[in-house]
Design a protein around this motif. Structure first.
Motif, mmCIF file in Angstrom:
data_model
loop_
_atom_site.group_PDB
_atom_site.id
_atom_site.type_symbol
_atom_site.label_atom_id
_atom_site.label_comp_id
_atom_site.label_asym_id
_atom_site.label_seq_id
_atom_site.Cartn_x
_atom_site.Cartn_y
_atom_site.Cartn_z
ATOM 1 N N MET A 145 32.648 36.806 43.455
ATOM 2 C CA MET A 145 33.708 35.811 44.284
ATOM 3 C C MET A 145 32.798 35.217 45.403
ATOM 4 O O MET A 145 32.069 35.873 45.907
ATOM 5 N N PRO A 146 32.916 33.953 45.473
ATOM 6 C CA PRO A 146 31.852 33.374 46.476
ATOM 7 C C PRO A 146 32.007 33.873 48.060
ATOM 8 O O PRO A 146 33.304 34.104 48.577
ATOM 9 N N PRO A 147 30.961 33.995 48.550
ATOM 10 C CA PRO A 147 31.019 34.947 50.121
ATOM 11 C C PRO A 147 31.847 33.830 50.978
ATOM 12 O O PRO A 147 32.511 34.568 51.958
ATOM 13 N N MET B 72 40.864 34.892 43.399
ATOM 14 C CA MET B 72 41.104 36.086 42.776
ATOM 15 C C MET B 72 40.307 36.652 41.682
ATOM 16 O O MET B 72 39.569 35.982 40.943
ATOM 17 N N PRO B 73 40.135 37.892 41.712
ATOM 18 C CA PRO B 73 39.087 38.747 40.907
ATOM 19 C C PRO B 73 39.586 38.546 39.263
ATOM 20 O O PRO B 73 40.844 38.464 39.093
ATOM 21 N N ALA B 74 38.746 38.155 38.510
ATOM 22 C CA ALA B 74 39.069 38.046 37.013
ATOM 23 C C ALA B 74 39.488 39.426 36.594
ATOM 24 O O ALA B 74 40.442 39.677 35.655
ATOM 25 N N THR B 75 38.875 40.509 37.249
ATOM 26 C CA THR B 75 39.365 41.843 36.642
ATOM 27 C C THR B 75 39.849 42.572 38.103
ATOM 28 O O THR B 75 39.226 42.932 38.918
ATOM 29 N N PRO B 76 41.387 42.783 38.071
ATOM 30 C CA PRO B 76 41.791 43.157 39.304
ATOM 31 C C PRO B 76 41.611 44.636 39.651
ATOM 32 O O PRO B 76 40.995 45.438 38.764
ATOM 33 N N PRO B 77 41.308 44.983 40.952
ATOM 34 C CA PRO B 77 40.732 46.535 41.231
ATOM 35 C C PRO B 77 41.887 47.317 41.092
ATOM 36 O O PRO B 77 42.937 46.957 41.123
ATOM 37 N N ARG B 78 41.314 48.620 40.937
ATOM 38 C CA ARG B 78 42.155 49.972 40.514
ATOM 39 C C ARG B 78 42.098 50.905 41.821
ATOM 40 O O ARG B 78 41.027 50.778 42.395
ATOM 41 N N GLY B 79 42.841 51.641 41.589
ATOM 42 C CA GLY B 79 42.684 52.758 42.747
ATOM 43 C C GLY B 79 43.829 52.918 43.517
ATOM 44 O O GLY B 79 45.026 52.440 42.891
ATOM 45 N N THR B 80 44.093 53.524 44.584
ATOM 46 C CA THR B 80 45.297 53.699 45.265
ATOM 47 C C THR B 80 45.618 52.464 45.783
ATOM 48 O O THR B 80 44.851 51.443 45.869
ATOM 49 N N HIS C 255 45.159 37.900 48.160
ATOM 50 C CA HIS C 255 45.983 39.126 47.784
ATOM 51 C C HIS C 255 47.350 38.417 47.406
ATOM 52 O O HIS C 255 47.955 37.530 48.121
ATOM 53 N N LEU C 256 47.968 38.937 46.346
ATOM 54 C CA LEU C 256 49.420 38.533 46.102
ATOM 55 C C LEU C 256 50.440 39.900 46.035
ATOM 56 O O LEU C 256 50.165 40.893 45.450
#
Length: 471
Positions: free
Chosen positions: A1-3, A436-444, A9-10
């Motif tokens: 993602m460009p700095p 928005m990222p192409a691959t959404p982050p995972r985790g808590t 976030h949605l």
């Protein structure tokens, strides 16, 4: 993602009812809000949101009926304005089982149940969701809720039921202690390695690693230990939405995500700056808090089609229902005020956010009652973005860039249609723009929103208790 581009976030903003922010839109042929009692409806929505890369489904709640407008509940009941209404917490385990990444924010008021019981329910949800739950901390503001629960002045005097809610700032004083109790239960009662499951010795949990919290305060006495072993987040991610001076101070200390709303970028920019200043004042990194702006998107393949869609929503909306919501939010009965009369600021002990957004927060404009009713008709207090995918994405970028917020709490005109339109048309456009990222982050959920790990940061009161750095 460009700095140079802030990630967007949605959240999806919803409620376990037929009509949430857009009063009367249950009449629109595209709306399926009447299916709020159908679990398949919610599972379908959750899967749509997860597939589109939303961070969370945020479920609002109240425990009373909006009965200020006209001195009666009839307007809210007629318009289906947040009544009938189900319990949002009961949806979460089923939706978590149907998804693997989506978070779930749940509104629960500190005014209506003991922290010892609520702490257990949130820990249970945190286990069942694998750390994907947040608590939107609110203080109850509806006298109708206080009356039906036998609360109000009785909370202070023990003199019996009252139909009066506690004063605004006193509610926050109680909320401070409420969270202190919860943090002690979540963070200090059970050591991380308390559960040993030693079959040979016949020891499931080491008694030496379970501790009394010994809390004796103004509002609550909780002498003993917590019932639950530590969950993935221990303390659920803390959401908050107060915009009064007391609310901002509370958010500065406790919130990890904050929800703001306002009719213009100028109003919202002031709120965002005030929240970040309050976070810094509390000794925390002001950028560690994710700030969501409320927005209602109306999007179609073309600009003209979107405008036609918006016109159909306005035709189905209920002015009476919108004013019933405003009366509940502000504590003001405006039913006898002429439609062309400007709204003036009056201090009340209801929520102060909605009134301020149309008065003191926007000194360059006077809002008449009719203008406010029209503004609230689709999507509630926030702006409405109407247009093609590119036009709606332009508007979203503008709001982020001009306010310094981090994302959007997306209110719906119709459900699930609004969210499906965003998923199909707007999210791909935001990804193409690097928002928005192409691959959404995972985790808590805490990690998805930018936290450094699954647990509250040591600069947060909950994290400070766990790490032994609190004063």
């Amino acid at each position: 993602m460009p700095p140079d581009k802030r990630r967007i976030h949605l959240n999806a903003f919803a409620m376990n009812c037929a009509g949430h922010q857009s009063a009367g839109l249950w009449r629109h042929p595209d709306d399926q809000g009447f299916r709020y009692t159908d679990l398949d409806h919610w599972i379908g929505l959750a899967r749509t949101l997860e597939d589109a890369g939303f961070d969370a489904l945020f479920l609002a709640d109240v425990l009373g009926i909006y009965d200020v407008h006209g001195g009666s509940r009839d307007a809210a009941v007629r318009a289906g304005a947040q009544v009938p209404l189900g319990d949002p917490m009961l949806l979460v385990p089923a939706l978590a089982a149907a998804t693997s990444r989506l978070g779930f924010g749940v509104t629960v008021s500190v005014s209506y149940e003991h922290p010892y019981a609520l702490a257990r329910r949130f820990t249970t949800l945190d286990h069942l969701t694998k750390g994907r739950v947040a608590w939107n901390v609110v203080t109850g503001y509806l006298s109708s809720a206080a009356a039906n629960l036998g609360l109000g002045d009785a909370q202070r005097s023990g003199a019996g039921p009252s139909n009066q809610q506690l004063p605004h700032d006193e509610r926050y004083a109680m909320a401070e202690e409420y969270l202190e109790v919860c943090y002690k239960l979540w963070e200090t009662s059970w050591d991380e390695d308390a559960v040993v499951r030693d079959a040979e010795r016949g020891v499931y949990t080491d008694p030496a690693k379970v501790h009394d919290v010994a809390h004796h305060g103004t509002w609550f006495d909780v002498p003993g230990p917590f019932l639950c072993e530590p969950s993935p987040q221990r303390t659920p991610t803390i959401f908050q939405a107060g915009a009064s001076s007391r609310g901002k101070a509370f958010a500065g200390k406790h919130a990890e995500a904050v929800f703001v709303s306002g009719p213009t970028t100028g109003v919202v920019a002031k709120s965002v700056a005030g929240i970040r200043a309050a976070v810094a004042e509390a000794g925390r990194d002001p950028e560690s808090v994710t700030i969501f702006v409320q927005l209602a998107p109306v999007v179609a393949e073309t600009s003209s089609a979107a405008k036609e869609l918006y016109a159909s929503y306005l035709a189905a909306a209920s002015r009476e229902g919108a004013m019933a919501l405003l009366g509940g939010w502000t504590g003001l009965d405006l039913s006898d005020v002429p439609p062309g009369e400007p709204l003036r600021h009056v201090h009340t002990d209801a929520g102060q956010t909605a009134l301020a957004s149309f008065t003191t927060d926007d000194p360059d404009r006077e809002w008449t009652i009719d203008e406010i009713a029209a503004h609230l008709a689709v999507g509630g207090r926030g702006p409405v973005a109407v247009g093609s995918p590119a036009e709606v994405a332009d508007e979203m970028e503008r709001w982020i860039d001009e306010t310094g917020a981090d994302g959007f709490n997306l209110a719906y005109a119709v459900t699930p249609g609004t969210f499906e339109q965003v998923a199909e048309l707007v999210v791909p456009e935001l990804r193409r723009r690097g928002r928005m990222p192409a691959t959404p982050p995972r985790g808590t959920l805490r990690e998805v929103l930018g936290g450094k790990g699954p647990r509250a940061d040591p600069s947060h009161p909950a994290g400070a208790l766990r790490t032994g750095t609190s004063s």
